[in-house]
Motif scaffolding. Structure first.
Motif, PDB file in Angstrom:
ATOM      1  N   UNK A   1       1.063  -1.549   0.255  1.00  0.00           N
ATOM      2  CA  UNK A   1       0.033   0.070  -0.468  1.00  0.00           C
ATOM      3  C   UNK A   1       1.205   1.018  -0.021  1.00  0.00           C
ATOM      4  N   UNK A   2       1.637   1.860  -1.355  1.00  0.00           N
ATOM      5  CA  UNK A   2       2.259   2.528  -1.034  1.00  0.00           C
ATOM      6  C   UNK A   2       1.531   3.992  -0.915  1.00  0.00           C
ATOM      7  N   UNK A   3       0.570   3.821  -1.187  1.00  0.00           N
ATOM      8  CA  UNK A   3      -0.712   5.309  -1.250  1.00  0.00           C
ATOM      9  C   UNK A   3      -1.207   5.632   0.186  1.00  0.00           C
ATOM     10  N   UNK A   4      -0.355   4.511   1.314  1.00  0.00           N
ATOM     11  CA  UNK A   4      -0.919   4.781   2.878  1.00  0.00           C
ATOM     12  C   UNK A   4       0.616   6.152   2.683  1.00  0.00           C
ATOM     13  N   UNK A   5       1.442   6.287   2.478  1.00  0.00           N
ATOM     14  CA  UNK A   5       2.197   7.319   2.778  1.00  0.00           C
ATOM     15  C   UNK A   5       1.917   8.593   2.498  1.00  0.00           C
ATOM     16  N   UNK A   6       0.868   8.965   1.558  1.00  0.00           N
ATOM     17  CA  UNK A   6       0.198  10.244   1.300  1.00  0.00           C
ATOM     18  C   UNK A   6      -1.086  10.074   1.817  1.00  0.00           C
ATOM     19  N   UNK A   7      -1.675   8.905   2.052  1.00  0.00           N
ATOM     20  CA  UNK A   7      -2.897   9.145   2.177  1.00  0.00           C
ATOM     21  C   UNK A   7      -3.011   9.160   3.652  1.00  0.00           C
ATOM     22  N   UNK A   8      -1.980   8.814   4.816  1.00  0.00           N
ATOM     23  CA  UNK A   8      -2.238   8.695   6.191  1.00  0.00           C
ATOM     24  C   UNK A   8      -2.834  10.005   6.738  1.00  0.00           C
ATOM     25  N   UNK A   9      -2.976  11.284   5.853  1.00  0.00           N
ATOM     26  CA  UNK A   9      -2.019  12.631   6.537  1.00  0.00           C
ATOM     27  C   UNK A   9      -4.171  12.397   7.349  1.00  0.00           C
ATOM     28  N   UNK A  10      -4.674  11.824   6.284  1.00  0.00           N
ATOM     29  CA  UNK A  10      -6.033  12.284   6.764  1.00  0.00           C
ATOM     30  C   UNK A  10      -6.586  11.696   7.752  1.00  0.00           C
ATOM     31  N   UNK A  11      -5.554  10.471   8.678  1.00  0.00           N
ATOM     32  CA  UNK A  11      -5.986   9.860  10.053  1.00  0.00           C
ATOM     33  C   UNK A  11      -5.403  10.605  10.807  1.00  0.00           C
ATOM     34  N   UNK A  12      -5.946  10.999  11.698  1.00  0.00           N
ATOM     35  CA  UNK A  12      -5.031  11.565  13.256  1.00  0.00           C
ATOM     36  C   UNK A  12      -4.150  10.681  13.142  1.00  0.00           C
ATOM     37  N   UNK A  13      -2.406  11.601  13.945  1.00  0.00           N
ATOM     38  CA  UNK A  13      -1.259  11.174  13.840  1.00  0.00           C
ATOM     39  C   UNK A  13      -1.681  10.414  15.239  1.00  0.00           C
ATOM     40  N   UNK A  14      -1.959  10.560  15.844  1.00  0.00           N
ATOM     41  CA  UNK A  14      -1.814   9.763  16.971  1.00  0.00           C
ATOM     42  C   UNK A  14      -2.359   8.499  16.623  1.00  0.00           C
ATOM     43  N   UNK A  15      -3.166   8.278  15.339  1.00  0.00           N
ATOM     44  CA  UNK A  15      -3.711   7.072  15.046  1.00  0.00           C
ATOM     45  C   UNK A  15      -2.659   5.949  14.311  1.00  0.00           C
ATOM     46  N   UNK A  16      -1.409   7.150  13.628  1.00  0.00           N
ATOM     47  CA  UNK A  16      -0.766   6.397  12.371  1.00  0.00           C
ATOM     48  C   UNK A  16       0.083   4.870  12.336  1.00  0.00           C
ATOM     49  N   UNK A  17       1.222   4.926  13.876  1.00  0.00           N
ATOM     50  CA  UNK A  17       1.439   3.808  14.561  1.00  0.00           C
ATOM     51  C   UNK A  17       0.748   2.624  14.621  1.00  0.00           C
ATOM     52  N   UNK A  18      -0.650   3.060  15.239  1.00  0.00           N
ATOM     53  CA  UNK A  18      -1.412   1.754  15.289  1.00  0.00           C
ATOM     54  C   UNK A  18      -1.956   1.073  13.938  1.00  0.00           C
ATOM     55  N   UNK A  19      -2.698   2.004  13.870  1.00  0.00           N
ATOM     56  CA  UNK A  19      -3.405   1.912  11.940  1.00  0.00           C
ATOM     57  C   UNK A  19      -2.894   1.270  11.081  1.00  0.00           C
ATOM     58  N   UNK A  20      -1.516   1.792  11.482  1.00  0.00           N
ATOM     59  CA  UNK A  20      -0.628   0.124   9.980  1.00  0.00           C
ATOM     60  C   UNK A  20      -0.285  -0.332  10.968  1.00  0.00           C
ATOM     61  N   UNK A  21      -0.236  -1.026  12.375  1.00  0.00           N
ATOM     62  CA  UNK A  21       0.317  -2.289  13.326  1.00  0.00           C
ATOM     63  C   UNK A  21      -1.458  -3.183  12.618  1.00  0.00           C
ATOM     64  N   UNK A  22      -2.135  -2.366  12.937  1.00  0.00           N
ATOM     65  CA  UNK A  22      -3.723  -3.079  12.754  1.00  0.00           C
ATOM     66  C   UNK A  22      -3.339  -3.878  11.187  1.00  0.00           C
ATOM     67  N   UNK A  23      -3.397  -3.173  10.610  1.00  0.00           N
ATOM     68  CA  UNK A  23      -3.202  -3.428   9.458  1.00  0.00           C
ATOM     69  C   UNK A  23      -2.926  -4.319   8.776  1.00  0.00           C
ATOM     70  N   UNK A  24      -0.729  -4.280   9.013  1.00  0.00           N
ATOM     71  CA  UNK A  24      -0.044  -5.368   9.286  1.00  0.00           C
ATOM     72  C   UNK A  24      -0.359  -7.052  10.365  1.00  0.00           C
ATOM     73  N   UNK A  25      -1.414  -6.777  10.516  1.00  0.00           N
ATOM     74  CA  UNK A  25      -2.131  -7.941  11.250  1.00  0.00           C
ATOM     75  C   UNK A  25      -2.436  -8.495  10.331  1.00  0.00           C
ATOM     76  N   UNK A  26      -3.885  -7.623   9.977  1.00  0.00           N
ATOM     77  CA  UNK A  26      -4.820  -8.418   9.295  1.00  0.00           C
ATOM     78  C   UNK A  26      -4.220  -9.143   8.414  1.00  0.00           C
TER      79      UNK A  26
END
Length: 231
Positions: A18-43
């Motif tokens: 998901x290379x698009x995430x590097x630009x798209x994650x700006x729309x995810x609250x900063x405090x949630x970004x690492x958790x979001x990436x770890x959760x999606x990696x788990x899935x």
């Protein structure tokens, strides 16, 4: 390998898809970004185990290991690096563990679109509940999660992804494109959490173009993520 390197190795594997995430994650609250990436990696780890390879048995063994691991998370025990980021959250990891047999069984080719979503419903419901606990938002977003999961399957494990009905209607040569368009129509980026909506928006953009696996350009990804985040 340090803990940080171990975590990054799994997150980087997800980001590579998901290379698009590097630009798209700006729309995810900063405090949630690492958790979001770890959760999606788990899935991704779970779905790769369920759908990957020509022989299902290694994946079944991995899912069995993950069921034990997730049960351990409910007791404060962790072995996998992603648990360093995720295990601390007070969500029902046991619910996700109990949904893994349904994810395993979803390896079978569905008859039609409805069955494709039905196969994934138990896992999608559990995942939506976990996401609501991690990020806030509606816990009843299983339809959005299921549609996003079906895009993942089409992109990375297409062998049994296309329903029999679609194959019969359009033939094998056009089946991937036809199923891509059907899935795009089923992704409604409303409800759910911000990370899920953003990822689903990117997935829909890929599917509309007719190729589930190839990333879209940065501007298209940014536009899709913006629209999804507003949803």
């Amino acid at each position: 390998m340090s803990e940080r390197e171990a975590i990054d190795s799994f997150i980087d594997k997800w980001r590579a898809r998901w290379p698009e995430w590097s630009v798209a994650e700006v729309f995810v609250p900063h405090a949630q970004r690492e958790t979001a990436a770890a959760w999606m990696a788990l899935v991704q780890e779970l779905t790769d185990a369920a759908w990957g390879g020509s022989d299902p048995r290694p994946g079944e063994a991995k899912l069995g290991w993950w069921a034990e691991e997730l049960q351990g998370w409910t007791r404060g025990i962790r072995r996998h690096p992603l648990g360093i980021v995720l295990q601390k959250f007070p969500v029902d990891w046991l619910l996700l563990a109990r949904a893994l047999p349904a994810l395993r069984d979803s390896r079978e080719r569905p008859v039609d679109s409805d069955e494709a979503h039905t196969q994934l419903r138990p896992f999608a419901e559990a995942a939506a509940s976990i996401e609501a606990g991690l990020f806030g938002g509606a816990a009843d977003a299983q339809a959005l999660v299921a549609a996003n999961l079906l895009q993942l399957r089409l992109a990375h494990h297409p062998g049994e992804a296309v329903p029999l009905q679609v194959l019969a209607q359009v033939g094998e040569g056009a089946a991937l494109a036809a199923w891509s368009q059907q899935l795009a129509g089923r992704i409604s980026v409303r409800g759910g959490t911000a990370p899920r909506r953003v990822l689903a928006g990117i997935a829909k953009s890929r599917l509309r173009r007719g190729d589930a696996v190839q990333p879209v350009g940065a501007m298209r990804a940014l536009w899709a993520a913006w629209g999804a985040a507003r949803g």
